[in-house]
Design a protein around this motif. Structure first.
Motif, PDB file in Angstrom:
ATOM      1  N   GLN A   1       8.750  58.807  65.896  1.00 16.95           N
ATOM      2  CA  GLN A   1       7.475  59.581  66.559  1.00 16.95           C
ATOM      3  C   GLN A   1       6.859  60.198  65.324  1.00 16.95           C
ATOM      4  N   VAL A   2       5.765  60.427  65.375  1.00 19.17           N
ATOM      5  CA  VAL A   2       4.901  61.196  64.363  1.00 19.17           C
ATOM      6  C   VAL A   2       5.060  62.712  64.522  1.00 19.17           C
ATOM      7  N   GLN A   3       5.253  63.442  63.468  1.00 23.12           N
ATOM      8  CA  GLN A   3       5.302  64.820  63.257  1.00 23.12           C
ATOM      9  C   GLN A   3       4.185  65.361  62.376  1.00 23.12           C
ATOM     10  N   LEU A   4       3.770  66.591  62.670  1.00 23.69           N
ATOM     11  CA  LEU A   4       2.572  67.072  61.981  1.00 23.69           C
ATOM     12  C   LEU A   4       3.060  68.374  61.660  1.00 23.69           C
ATOM     13  N   VAL A   5       3.055  68.862  60.321  1.00 17.94           N
ATOM     14  CA  VAL A   5       3.407  70.212  59.746  1.00 17.94           C
ATOM     15  C   VAL A   5       2.234  70.793  59.256  1.00 17.94           C
ATOM     16  N   GLU A   6       1.806  72.235  59.855  1.00 14.92           N
ATOM     17  CA  GLU A   6       0.579  72.597  59.281  1.00 14.92           C
ATOM     18  C   GLU A   6       0.973  74.040  58.579  1.00 14.92           C
ATOM     19  N   SER A   7       0.459  74.184  57.559  1.00 11.27           N
ATOM     20  CA  SER A   7       0.497  75.443  56.797  1.00 11.27           C
ATOM     21  C   SER A   7      -0.616  76.069  56.181  1.00 11.27           C
ATOM     22  N   GLY A   8      -0.786  77.221  55.652  1.00  6.89           N
ATOM     23  CA  GLY A   8      -1.937  78.085  55.188  1.00  6.89           C
ATOM     24  C   GLY A   8      -2.428  78.955  55.755  1.00  6.89           C
ATOM     25  N   GLY A   9      -2.233  79.062  57.111  1.00  7.06           N
ATOM     26  CA  GLY A   9      -2.878  80.098  57.848  1.00  7.06           C
ATOM     27  C   GLY A   9      -2.453  81.439  57.742  1.00  7.06           C
ATOM     28  N   GLY A  10      -3.343  82.315  58.186  1.00  6.64           N
ATOM     29  CA  GLY A  10      -2.765  83.685  57.848  1.00  6.64           C
ATOM     30  C   GLY A  10      -4.047  84.927  58.017  1.00  6.64           C
ATOM     31  N   GLU A  98      -5.485  60.553  63.869  1.00  7.47           N
ATOM     32  CA  GLU A  98      -5.596  59.643  64.734  1.00  7.47           C
ATOM     33  C   GLU A  98      -4.944  58.295  63.649  1.00  7.47           C
ATOM     34  N   ILE A  99      -3.710  57.868  64.227  1.00  7.26           N
ATOM     35  CA  ILE A  99      -2.540  57.222  63.476  1.00  7.26           C
ATOM     36  C   ILE A  99      -2.204  56.050  64.142  1.00  7.26           C
ATOM     37  N   THR A 100      -2.168  54.896  63.411  1.00  5.05           N
ATOM     38  CA  THR A 100      -1.494  53.654  63.735  1.00  5.05           C
ATOM     39  C   THR A 100       0.108  53.568  63.448  1.00  5.05           C
ATOM     40  N   ARG A 109      -2.265  52.366  68.098  1.00  6.42           N
ATOM     41  CA  ARG A 109      -3.106  53.878  67.749  1.00  6.42           C
ATOM     42  C   ARG A 109      -3.300  54.698  68.789  1.00  6.42           C
ATOM     43  N   ASP A 110      -2.729  55.758  68.096  1.00  7.14           N
ATOM     44  CA  ASP A 110      -2.563  57.002  68.999  1.00  7.14           C
ATOM     45  C   ASP A 110      -2.922  58.548  68.188  1.00  7.14           C
ATOM     46  N   ASP A 111      -3.527  59.256  68.928  1.00  4.73           N
ATOM     47  CA  ASP A 111      -4.030  60.769  68.658  1.00  4.73           C
ATOM     48  C   ASP A 111      -2.871  61.577  68.714  1.00  4.73           C
ATOM     49  N   TYR A 112      -2.555  62.462  67.792  1.00  2.00           N
ATOM     50  CA  TYR A 112      -1.634  63.489  67.538  1.00  2.00           C
ATOM     51  C   TYR A 112      -2.245  64.758  66.992  1.00  2.00           C
TER      52      TYR A 112
END
Length: 123
Positions: A1-10, A98-100, A109-112
Protein backbone atom coordinates in the motif's frame (compact mmCIF):
# COMPACT_ATOMS: atom_id res chain seq x y z
CA UNK A 1 0.00 0.00 0.00
CA UNK A 2 0.95 3.62 -0.48
CA UNK A 3 1.60 5.87 2.49
CA UNK A 4 1.68 9.65 2.43
CA UNK A 5 3.56 11.62 5.07
CA UNK A 6 2.77 15.32 5.31
CA UNK A 7 4.78 17.91 7.15
CA UNK A 8 5.30 21.65 7.39
CA UNK A 9 1.98 22.80 8.75
CA UNK A 10 1.62 24.93 11.83
CA UNK A 11 0.88 28.37 13.18
CA UNK A 12 2.22 31.41 11.39
CA UNK A 13 1.52 35.12 11.50
CA UNK A 14 -0.03 36.94 8.59
CA UNK A 15 2.60 37.80 6.02
CA UNK A 16 4.73 34.81 6.94
CA UNK A 17 5.64 31.73 4.95
CA UNK A 18 5.31 27.97 5.15
CA UNK A 19 6.49 25.07 3.06
CA UNK A 20 4.37 21.95 3.07
CA UNK A 21 5.86 18.61 2.11
CA UNK A 22 4.24 15.32 1.17
CA UNK A 23 6.31 12.19 0.65
CA UNK A 24 4.85 9.03 -0.85
CA UNK A 25 6.19 5.56 -0.19
CA UNK A 26 5.15 2.00 -0.88
CA UNK A 27 4.70 -0.16 -3.94
CA UNK A 28 4.95 2.74 -6.35
CA UNK A 29 5.54 2.24 -10.02
CA UNK A 30 5.13 5.87 -10.95
CA UNK A 31 3.47 9.04 -9.70
CA UNK A 32 1.27 10.95 -12.08
CA UNK A 33 -0.44 14.02 -10.65
CA UNK A 34 0.38 15.44 -7.23
CA UNK A 35 -1.20 18.38 -5.50
CA UNK A 36 -2.67 20.10 -2.50
CA UNK A 37 -6.26 20.73 -1.47
CA UNK A 38 -7.58 22.56 1.56
CA UNK A 39 -10.75 22.70 3.59
CA UNK A 40 -11.73 25.41 6.04
CA UNK A 41 -14.48 24.96 8.65
CA UNK A 42 -17.89 25.20 7.06
CA UNK A 43 -16.49 25.24 3.54
CA UNK A 44 -16.00 22.66 0.82
CA UNK A 45 -12.64 21.16 0.04
CA UNK A 46 -11.01 23.11 -2.75
CA UNK A 47 -7.92 22.62 -4.89
CA UNK A 48 -4.95 24.84 -4.11
CA UNK A 49 -2.33 23.68 -6.59
CA UNK A 50 -1.50 20.65 -8.70
CA UNK A 51 1.47 19.52 -10.74
CA UNK A 52 1.49 16.77 -13.36
CA UNK A 53 4.26 14.34 -14.18
CA UNK A 54 5.02 16.55 -17.16
CA UNK A 55 5.54 19.57 -14.93
CA UNK A 56 2.32 21.41 -15.75
CA UNK A 57 1.00 23.40 -12.80
CA UNK A 58 -2.36 24.86 -11.86
CA UNK A 59 -3.14 27.28 -9.04
CA UNK A 60 -6.29 28.50 -7.44
CA UNK A 61 -6.93 32.17 -8.06
CA UNK A 62 -6.81 32.80 -4.33
CA UNK A 63 -3.14 31.76 -4.09
CA UNK A 64 -1.73 32.82 -7.45
CA UNK A 65 1.43 34.83 -6.97
CA UNK A 66 1.84 33.58 -3.42
CA UNK A 67 2.16 29.81 -3.84
CA UNK A 68 4.58 27.60 -5.72
CA UNK A 69 4.14 23.87 -6.16
CA UNK A 70 7.06 21.64 -7.07
CA UNK A 71 7.99 17.98 -7.01
CA UNK A 72 11.08 15.87 -6.50
CA UNK A 73 10.54 12.68 -8.44
CA UNK A 74 13.60 10.99 -6.97
CA UNK A 75 12.08 11.39 -3.50
CA UNK A 76 8.43 10.92 -4.51
CA UNK A 77 7.74 14.22 -2.80
CA UNK A 78 5.62 17.25 -3.59
CA UNK A 79 6.09 20.66 -1.99
CA UNK A 80 3.91 23.70 -1.59
CA UNK A 81 5.69 26.94 -0.78
CA UNK A 82 3.29 29.61 0.45
CA UNK A 83 4.30 33.19 1.04
CA UNK A 84 2.46 36.30 2.20
CA UNK A 85 0.03 34.14 4.11
CA UNK A 86 -3.37 35.54 4.98
CA UNK A 87 -5.85 34.57 7.71
CA UNK A 88 -8.15 33.24 4.99
CA UNK A 89 -5.48 30.66 4.16
CA UNK A 90 -6.29 28.95 7.45
CA UNK A 91 -7.46 25.42 6.68
CA UNK A 92 -6.57 21.77 6.80
CA UNK A 93 -4.35 21.05 3.83
CA UNK A 94 -4.53 17.64 2.19
CA UNK A 95 -1.95 16.07 -0.06
CA UNK A 96 -3.34 14.40 -3.18
CA UNK A 97 -1.55 11.89 -5.37
CA UNK A 98 -2.48 9.89 -8.44
CA UNK A 99 -0.18 6.90 -8.42
CA UNK A 100 0.35 3.80 -10.51
CA UNK A 101 0.86 1.11 -7.89
CA UNK A 102 1.89 -2.51 -7.91
CA UNK A 103 -0.98 -4.85 -7.03
CA UNK A 104 0.64 -8.24 -6.87
CA UNK A 105 1.18 -9.21 -10.48
CA UNK A 106 -0.77 -6.20 -11.75
CA UNK A 107 -0.55 -2.44 -11.90
CA UNK A 108 -3.34 0.02 -11.29
CA UNK A 109 -3.76 3.78 -11.15
CA UNK A 110 -5.29 4.93 -7.88
CA UNK A 111 -5.86 8.15 -5.97
CA UNK A 112 -4.44 8.65 -2.48
CA UNK A 113 -5.03 11.34 0.11
CA UNK A 114 -2.95 12.42 3.03
CA UNK A 115 -4.37 12.65 6.52
CA UNK A 116 -4.22 16.44 6.42
CA UNK A 117 -2.06 19.03 8.11
CA UNK A 118 -3.40 22.12 9.87
CA UNK A 119 -2.29 25.55 8.71
CA UNK A 120 -3.35 28.44 10.92
CA UNK A 121 -2.58 32.04 10.00
CA UNK A 122 -3.08 34.60 12.74
CA UNK A 123 -3.75 38.30 12.30
Amino acid sequence: QVQLVESGGGLVQAGGSLRLSCAASGSIFSINTMGWYRQAPGKQREPVATVTSGGNTNYADSVKGRATISRDNAKNTVYLQMNSLKPEDTAVYYCFTEITVMRGLYRSRDDYWGQGTQVTVSS
